[in-house]
Design an enzyme around this catalytic site. Structure first.
Site, short mmCIF file in Angstrom:
data_model
loop_
_atom_site.label_atom_id
_atom_site.label_comp_id
_atom_site.label_asym_id
_atom_site.label_seq_id
_atom_site.Cartn_x
_atom_site.Cartn_y
_atom_site.Cartn_z
N PRO A 1 1.09 -1.11 -0.22
CA PRO A 1 0.16 0.38 0.32
C PRO A 1 1.65 1.35 -0.83
CG PRO A 1 0.15 -1.29 2.45
CD PRO A 1 0.68 -1.83 0.95
N ASN A 2 0.21 2.29 -0.65
CA ASN A 2 0.87 3.71 -0.77
C ASN A 2 1.85 3.96 -2.40
OD1 ASN A 2 -1.09 4.95 0.56
ND2 ASN A 2 -0.39 3.75 2.05
N ARG B 1 5.23 12.26 -3.61
CA ARG B 1 4.73 12.59 -1.69
C ARG B 1 5.88 12.19 -0.82
NH1 ARG B 1 0.87 14.93 -3.91
NH2 ARG B 1 -1.25 14.49 -2.93
N TYR C 1 12.17 8.83 1.51
CA TYR C 1 11.82 7.81 -0.32
C TYR C 1 12.14 8.21 -0.76
CZ TYR C 1 7.98 6.03 3.59
OH TYR C 1 7.13 6.00 4.75
N ASN D 1 8.11 -5.60 -0.51
CA ASN D 1 8.06 -4.44 0.05
C ASN D 1 6.55 -4.26 -0.16
OD1 ASN D 1 7.72 -1.42 1.05
ND2 ASN D 1 9.28 -0.75 0.12
N ALA E 1 3.08 -0.27 5.12
CA ALA E 1 2.83 -0.53 6.26
C ALA E 1 2.43 -2.33 6.58
CB ALA E 1 1.72 0.17 6.99
N GLU F 1 12.33 -9.80 2.76
CA GLU F 1 11.71 -8.60 2.90
C GLU F 1 12.54 -7.10 2.48
OE1 GLU F 1 10.34 -8.40 7.31
OE2 GLU F 1 10.71 -6.16 6.47
N HIS G 1 12.42 -3.28 1.95
CA HIS G 1 12.45 -1.26 2.22
C HIS G 1 13.17 0.10 1.58
CE1 HIS G 1 9.50 -3.08 5.20
NE2 HIS G 1 10.56 -3.61 5.54
N ARG H 1 12.71 4.92 12.37
CA ARG H 1 11.62 5.58 12.31
C ARG H 1 11.26 5.71 13.18
NH1 ARG H 1 9.13 5.12 6.70
NH2 ARG H 1 8.18 6.99 7.48
O1 CA2 Z 1 10.08 2.20 3.40
C1 CA2 Z 1 10.11 1.55 2.92
O2 CA2 Z 1 9.92 0.52 1.92
C2 CA2 Z 1 8.65 1.07 3.49
O3 CA2 Z 1 7.85 0.06 3.51
C3 CA2 Z 1 7.06 2.65 3.10
C4 CA2 Z 1 6.28 2.52 3.82
C5 CA2 Z 1 5.96 2.53 4.95
O4 CA2 Z 1 4.67 1.90 5.18
C6 CA2 Z 1 6.63 0.65 5.59
O5 CA2 Z 1 6.91 1.41 7.14
C7 CA2 Z 1 8.03 1.43 5.26
C8 CA2 Z 1 4.74 3.25 2.85
C9 CA2 Z 1 4.87 3.06 1.86
C10 CA2 Z 1 4.71 4.25 2.23
O6 CA2 Z 1 4.82 5.19 0.21
C11 CA2 Z 1 5.02 6.66 0.06
C12 CA2 Z 1 5.52 7.52 -0.38
C13 CA2 Z 1 5.30 8.26 -1.03
C14 CA2 Z 1 4.06 9.09 -0.71
C15 CA2 Z 1 3.26 8.79 0.56
C16 CA2 Z 1 3.57 7.57 0.84
#
Ligand code: CA2
Length: 146
Positions: free
Chosen positions: A11-12, A19, A24, A75, A78, A100, A102, A109
């Site tokens: 997700p996301n 964003r 990221y 990946n 969340a 896994e 990230h 974090r």
């Molecule tokens: O660091 C990572 O790759 C994560 O898997 C990214 C997830 C986060 O919940 C994990 O804890 C770590 C979030 C992905 C959301 O990506 C976004 C990218 C741009 C703007 C908003 C969210």
């Protein structure tokens, strides 16, 4: 014959590059996919790259990988921190190696990101190297599947 690796995104992650570039980076998910396809070609791996915001899609794709792939880089976003369903799906395709991945260093974090529900079911974890984390996972999968 080329080996297939599923690269799954949760997700996301479709928001990458649009964003929160401070956390990221500036690459979009399409950029990351292009990098993975290129690295895969160099490694002799056929990369099948997917993203979904729905937990059940990820579960079904892990099951599909059990039939079609030699390994998975995931990946799970969340869902990493919450999903027993993903843990069980990874266990269900054992001994298929699942790594896994990230982008960020989740351990640097918020505390809720320090716990992974899927790590105990995975072969290993790569985090904190930006989009390069995906390439490191492909290199590891190449090594452990040959
Ligand atoms: O660091 C990572 O790759 C994560 O898997 C990214 C997830 C986060 O919940 C994990 O804890 C770590 C979030 C992905 C959301 O990506 C976004 C990218 C741009 C703007 C908003 C969210």
């Amino acid at each position: 014959m080329s080996k297939t690796i599923f690269v799954l995104n949760g997700p996301n992650l479709n928001m990458l590059g649009k964003r929160e570039p401070g956390i990221y980076g500036g690459k979009t998910l399409a950029d990351v996919e292009a990098d993975c396809l290129k690295a895969g070609a160099e490694l002799g791996l056929d990369v099948d790259f997917r993203q979904s915001n729905h937990e059940g899609d990820l579960v079904s794709w892990i099951h599909e990988a059990g039939e079609k792939a030699v390994g998975v880089a995931i990946n799970a976003g969340a869902y990493t921190h919450t999903s027993i369903a993903l843990h069980d799906a990874i266990k269900a395709v054992s001994p298929l190696p699942v790594i896994e991945v990230h982008i960020s260093n989740v351990h640097a974090r918020e505390e809720f990101r320090h716990k992974s529900m899927i790590a105990p079911a995975c072969k290993g974890v790569i985090c904190g190297f930006g989009p390069q984390s995906y390439i490191l996972a492909l290199q590891a999968l190449k090594t452990i599947t040959q």
